[in-house]
Design a protein around this motif. Structure first.
Motif, short mmCIF file in Angstrom:
data_model
loop_
_atom_site.label_atom_id
_atom_site.label_comp_id
_atom_site.label_asym_id
_atom_site.label_seq_id
_atom_site.Cartn_x
_atom_site.Cartn_y
_atom_site.Cartn_z
N THR A 1 0.84 -1.09 0.30
CA THR A 1 -0.08 0.22 0.18
C THR A 1 0.85 1.23 0.10
OG1 THR A 1 -1.82 0.75 0.81
CG2 THR A 1 -0.42 -0.23 2.57
N VAL B 1 -0.92 3.54 1.53
CA VAL B 1 -1.03 4.92 2.43
C VAL B 1 0.15 4.52 3.73
CG1 VAL B 1 -3.44 4.72 4.44
CG2 VAL B 1 -3.22 4.25 1.74
N PRO B 2 0.52 5.49 4.28
CA PRO B 2 1.64 5.52 5.22
C PRO B 2 1.80 4.56 6.74
CG PRO B 2 1.28 7.84 4.23
CD PRO B 2 0.48 7.26 3.50
N ASP B 3 -0.58 5.17 7.03
CA ASP B 3 -0.48 4.36 8.25
C ASP B 3 -0.25 2.80 8.18
OD1 ASP B 3 0.05 6.90 9.19
OD2 ASP B 3 -2.67 6.87 9.60
N VAL B 4 -1.57 2.49 7.05
CA VAL B 4 -1.15 1.20 6.73
C VAL B 4 0.29 0.45 6.16
CG1 VAL B 4 -2.21 -0.84 5.18
CG2 VAL B 4 -3.48 1.69 5.76
N GLN B 5 1.22 1.04 5.93
CA GLN B 5 2.34 0.72 5.93
C GLN B 5 3.20 0.46 6.62
OE1 GLN B 5 5.62 3.28 3.95
NE2 GLN B 5 4.83 2.58 1.40
N LYS B 6 2.96 1.64 7.82
CA LYS B 6 4.01 1.42 9.20
C LYS B 6 3.19 0.13 9.87
CE LYS B 6 4.29 6.31 9.91
NZ LYS B 6 3.49 7.49 10.94
N GLN B 7 1.74 -0.28 10.07
CA GLN B 7 1.38 -1.38 10.55
C GLN B 7 1.74 -2.23 10.01
OE1 GLN B 7 -3.25 -0.54 9.64
NE2 GLN B 7 -3.02 0.66 11.27
N HIS B 8 1.65 -2.92 8.46
CA HIS B 8 2.45 -4.20 7.79
C HIS B 8 3.46 -4.09 8.88
CE1 HIS B 8 -0.53 -3.90 4.34
NE2 HIS B 8 -0.89 -3.92 5.26
#
Length: 130
Positions: A97, A99-106
């Motif tokens: 992704t 999307v920065p927040d989703v990247q961080k979660q991954h």
């Protein structure tokens, strides 16, 4: 799917978040119903000789609504499509992704997962294979 205690990358196993099951009921033309379901999963694969950590989902269509993630997996028999990967970490680069927040979660899952290969991340049950 079959649950195994031993990790063998050649068997293409998945670690599953059993509490993540999501189902949707669909109507059949004959008046009956079927269910589509998804569970969150992580897995290791080899890409061009490099071990990578992946995050995504496994999905299936089933005639009877599964009551929980384990039941869903035990009924899931068709592994030809594998997991839907939405993020991958190879130790130096991320694919997925934008999307920065989703990247961080991954990456919060994938980085320690790859560093501890072949450990199952907390919150996941493994190993499941077709």
């Amino acid at each position: 799917m079959i649950r195994e205690d031993r990790f063998l990358i050649s068997r293409r196993p998945y670690a599953i978040d059993l509490g993540s099951l999501r189902t949707v009921e669909h109507d059949r033309d004959d008046g009956g119903h079927y269910y589509s379901g998804r569970v969150d999963a992580v897995w290791y694969r080899r890409r061009q000789g490099v071990t990578v950590a992946c995050i995504g989902t496994l999905w299936d269509y089933q005639d009877v609504q599964p009551g929980d993630g384990r039941t869903f997996l035990e009924r899931h028999e068709d592994g030809r499509y594998g997991g839907d990967c939405v993020g991958r970490w190879d130790g130096t680069g991320y694919w997925g992704t934008e999307v920065p927040d989703v990247q961080k979660q991954h990456l919060a899952v994938l980085r320690p997962m790859l560093a501890a290969y072949p450990v199952i991340p907390d919150g996941y049950d493994g190993w499941w294979r077709f």
